[in-house]
Design a protein around this motif. Structure first.
Motif, PDB file in Angstrom:
ATOM      1  N   GLU A  40       1.248  -6.909   7.249  1.00 26.20           N
ATOM      2  CA  GLU A  40       2.277  -6.442   8.179  1.00 26.20           C
ATOM      3  C   GLU A  40       1.796  -5.285   9.049  1.00 26.20           C
ATOM      4  O   GLU A  40       2.254  -5.119  10.187  1.00 26.20           O
ATOM      5  CB  GLU A  40       3.518  -6.004   7.406  1.00 26.20           C
ATOM      6  CG  GLU A  40       4.280  -7.143   6.740  1.00 26.20           C
ATOM      7  CD  GLU A  40       5.401  -6.637   5.861  1.00 26.20           C
ATOM      8  OE1 GLU A  40       5.581  -5.392   5.798  1.00 26.20           O
ATOM      9  OE2 GLU A  40       6.099  -7.460   5.237  1.00 26.20           O
ATOM     10  N   ARG A  41       0.883  -4.482   8.527  1.00 29.69           N
ATOM     11  CA  ARG A  41       0.514  -3.242   9.194  1.00 29.69           C
ATOM     12  C   ARG A  41      -0.838  -3.289   9.912  1.00 29.69           C
ATOM     13  O   ARG A  41      -1.077  -2.483  10.828  1.00 29.69           O
ATOM     14  CB  ARG A  41       0.484  -2.094   8.178  1.00 29.69           C
ATOM     15  CG  ARG A  41       1.839  -1.818   7.533  1.00 29.69           C
ATOM     16  CD  ARG A  41       1.725  -0.686   6.531  1.00 29.69           C
ATOM     17  NE  ARG A  41       3.016  -0.394   5.903  1.00 29.69           N
ATOM     18  CZ  ARG A  41       3.193   0.525   4.956  1.00 29.69           C
ATOM     19  NH1 ARG A  41       2.152   1.240   4.532  1.00 29.69           N
ATOM     20  NH2 ARG A  41       4.392   0.725   4.438  1.00 29.69           N
ATOM     21  N   TYR A  42      -1.719  -4.196   9.513  1.00 29.83           N
ATOM     22  CA  TYR A  42      -3.082  -4.171  10.038  1.00 29.83           C
ATOM     23  C   TYR A  42      -3.523  -5.571  10.427  1.00 29.83           C
ATOM     24  O   TYR A  42      -2.945  -6.580   9.994  1.00 29.83           O
ATOM     25  CB  TYR A  42      -4.053  -3.598   8.996  1.00 29.83           C
ATOM     26  CG  TYR A  42      -3.636  -2.251   8.446  1.00 29.83           C
ATOM     27  CD1 TYR A  42      -3.906  -1.083   9.149  1.00 29.83           C
ATOM     28  CD2 TYR A  42      -2.968  -2.165   7.224  1.00 29.83           C
ATOM     29  CE1 TYR A  42      -3.518   0.146   8.654  1.00 29.83           C
ATOM     30  CE2 TYR A  42      -2.575  -0.932   6.716  1.00 29.83           C
ATOM     31  CZ  TYR A  42      -2.850   0.222   7.436  1.00 29.83           C
ATOM     32  OH  TYR A  42      -2.462   1.435   6.948  1.00 29.83           O
ATOM     33  N   ASP A  43      -4.577  -5.626  11.213  1.00 24.88           N
ATOM     34  CA  ASP A  43      -5.210  -6.900  11.516  1.00 24.88           C
ATOM     35  C   ASP A  43      -6.700  -6.682  11.705  1.00 24.88           C
ATOM     36  O   ASP A  43      -7.194  -5.553  11.679  1.00 24.88           O
ATOM     37  CB  ASP A  43      -4.581  -7.562  12.744  1.00 24.88           C
ATOM     38  CG  ASP A  43      -4.615  -6.661  13.981  1.00 24.88           C
ATOM     39  OD1 ASP A  43      -5.474  -5.756  14.037  1.00 24.88           O
ATOM     40  OD2 ASP A  43      -3.784  -6.866  14.883  1.00 24.88           O
ATOM     41  N   GLY A  44      -7.404  -7.795  11.864  1.00 29.70           N
ATOM     42  CA  GLY A  44      -8.833  -7.715  12.110  1.00 29.70           C
ATOM     43  C   GLY A  44      -9.618  -7.108  10.961  1.00 29.70           C
ATOM     44  O   GLY A  44      -9.276  -7.244   9.792  1.00 29.70           O
ATOM     45  N   THR A  45     -10.666  -6.390  11.340  1.00 31.21           N
ATOM     46  CA  THR A  45     -11.566  -5.810  10.347  1.00 31.21           C
ATOM     47  C   THR A  45     -10.864  -4.792   9.464  1.00 31.21           C
ATOM     48  O   THR A  45     -11.116  -4.733   8.250  1.00 31.21           O
ATOM     49  CB  THR A  45     -12.763  -5.142  11.057  1.00 31.21           C
ATOM     50  OG1 THR A  45     -13.458  -6.108  11.838  1.00 31.21           O
ATOM     51  CG2 THR A  45     -13.716  -4.542  10.029  1.00 31.21           C
TER      52      THR A  45
END
Length: 387
Positions: free
Chosen positions: A354-359
């Motif tokens: 929900e809070r982050y994406d990618g690396t």
């Protein structure tokens, strides 16, 4: 949290796994005096009924921990109950002492051994003897604390990572009533397993595509029937290769902890009880995982005595027969753990998604798993309360 790296006496957790401790006989207190709650003494002439109690009438949880970490108990037990198991075959060489064993060490160390001996997958015990061993350690601890006018309850838990469906627990004493004024403390004791390679887990997780390609290529080199263009089957979402990578790293340490290659090799080459017990453990482990079983230990390597290959047997427990790695069937430990990881960390992973994406998302997920690793420890909680 305190940590007691108590000497384990004759056996380690790995020794317990190989020896199949099925304790059904007597427990003898080698020697401990409760006269001083902060120190211990041992002696072969000591008898529990003759111990002066002094200040030991009111042992706190912390004092009880010290007592059980530094005292020594000696246990005589029988392995004969294992003969009722279908996966167990009578050893070639037997005598009147074949199923008789003794063990000794600090009570908390032995309770830690019992927790690992009770290892189970999704609630299904791998070995049939855990309850007998656990009951004997319980009895030994009760006699060690004889004379202390307090009740106690001790829980030893082993899990390679938080919320793992592969885990083991052993207890001693009775649960405290809800109204009790409980003194409680927590410590850790070595499980006998090595620490997980955190750097290896992180690098494989973050480079999962390359890791999987290298993995499947290596497998295909040995087993041409394997499709080296295949993706990791059976797991939903983009993280399936990362889960597979983590399952392999974690599973490798667990397999080598349960079946130390050198001692397992010696056992498989034996003609006596150690071979029979080790073969039984291998068979029970893969049968509990589920989708494959070792071929006959009498006719096929790696378990046949004349062609024993402990490292090959360990590899099969880790990744399955014929070099496969089928997460769909979870037919070996690495794949089983790969399927367990998203369940064990479901809440944390949902929050990260929900809070982050990618690396950054990938890094936070693997950090969550690394922070939860505890293969090398058994956590022990001691509670005491007045009568």
């Amino acid at each position: 949290m305190a940590r007691f790296d108590a000497e384990r006496g004759v056996s380690t957790v790995a020794d317990v796994a190989l020896a199949l401790l099925l304790i059904t006989a007597s427990v003898m207190i080698v020697g401990y005096t409760l006269a001083n709650t902060s120190t211990s003494s041992t002696g072969s002439d000591a008898a529990p009924a003759a111990h002066p109690h002094g200040d030991a009438d009111s042992l706190s949880a912390t004092q009880t921990t010290a007592v059980l970490s530094t005292s020594t108990v000696s246990i005589t037990y029988s392995l004969e109950a294992v003969t009722d198991e279908d996966a167990f075959s009578e050893p070639v060489i037997t005598n009147e002492q074949t199923y008789t064993r003794t063990d000794h060490g600090p009570p908390l160390g032995l309770l830690a051994d019992a927790a690992v001996t009770n290892h189970q997958l999704d609630g299904e015990p791998v070995l049939a003897y855990g309850e007998e061993y656990e009951a004997a350690i319980d009895w030994a601890i009760r006699h060690t604390l004889l004379g202390a006018e307090q009740n106690f309850y001790i829980v030893a838990t082993w899990e390679p990572y938080a919320n793992a469906s592969l885990n083991g627990t052993a207890t001693a004493g009775e649960r405290p009533p809800a109204t009790a004024d409980v003194s409680s403390t927590t410590t850790t004791v070595s499980s006998g397993f090595s620490e997980i390679g955190e750097d290896e887990l992180e690098s494989n997780w973050l480079a999962a595509d390359d890791w999987w390609d290298d993995w499947i290529d290596d497998v295909a080199d040995v087993h041409p029937a394997v499709d080296d263009s295949s993706d990791v089957p059976g797991l939903k979402g983009a993280d399936n290769k990362s889960y597979a990578a983590a399952g392999t790293v974690i599973g490798d340490e667990i397999v080598d902890g349960l079946f130390p290659p050198e001692s397992a090799q010696y056992a498989l080459e034996d003609q006596g009880i150690e071979r029979a017990l080790t073969v039984y453990h291998y068979k029970s482990m893969v049968d509990t995982i589920g989708e494959f079983s070792f071929r006959s230990a009498d006719t096929h390597r790696p378990l046949v005595r004349s062609e024993a290959r402990a490292e090959e047997a360990n590899r099969k427990v880790l990744v399955g027969q014929e070099g496969g790695y089928d997460v769909t069937d979870a037919d070996a430990l690495a794949a089983w753990i790969a399927a367990d990881i998203p369940q064990a960390f479901a809440e944390e992973f949902d929050t990260i998604d929900e809070r982050y994406d990618g690396t950054e998302r990938d890094e936070r997920k693997v950090e969550t798993v690394v922070d939860a690793l505890a293969t090398e420890d058994v956590t022990i909680t001691i509670q005491t309360w007045d009568e």
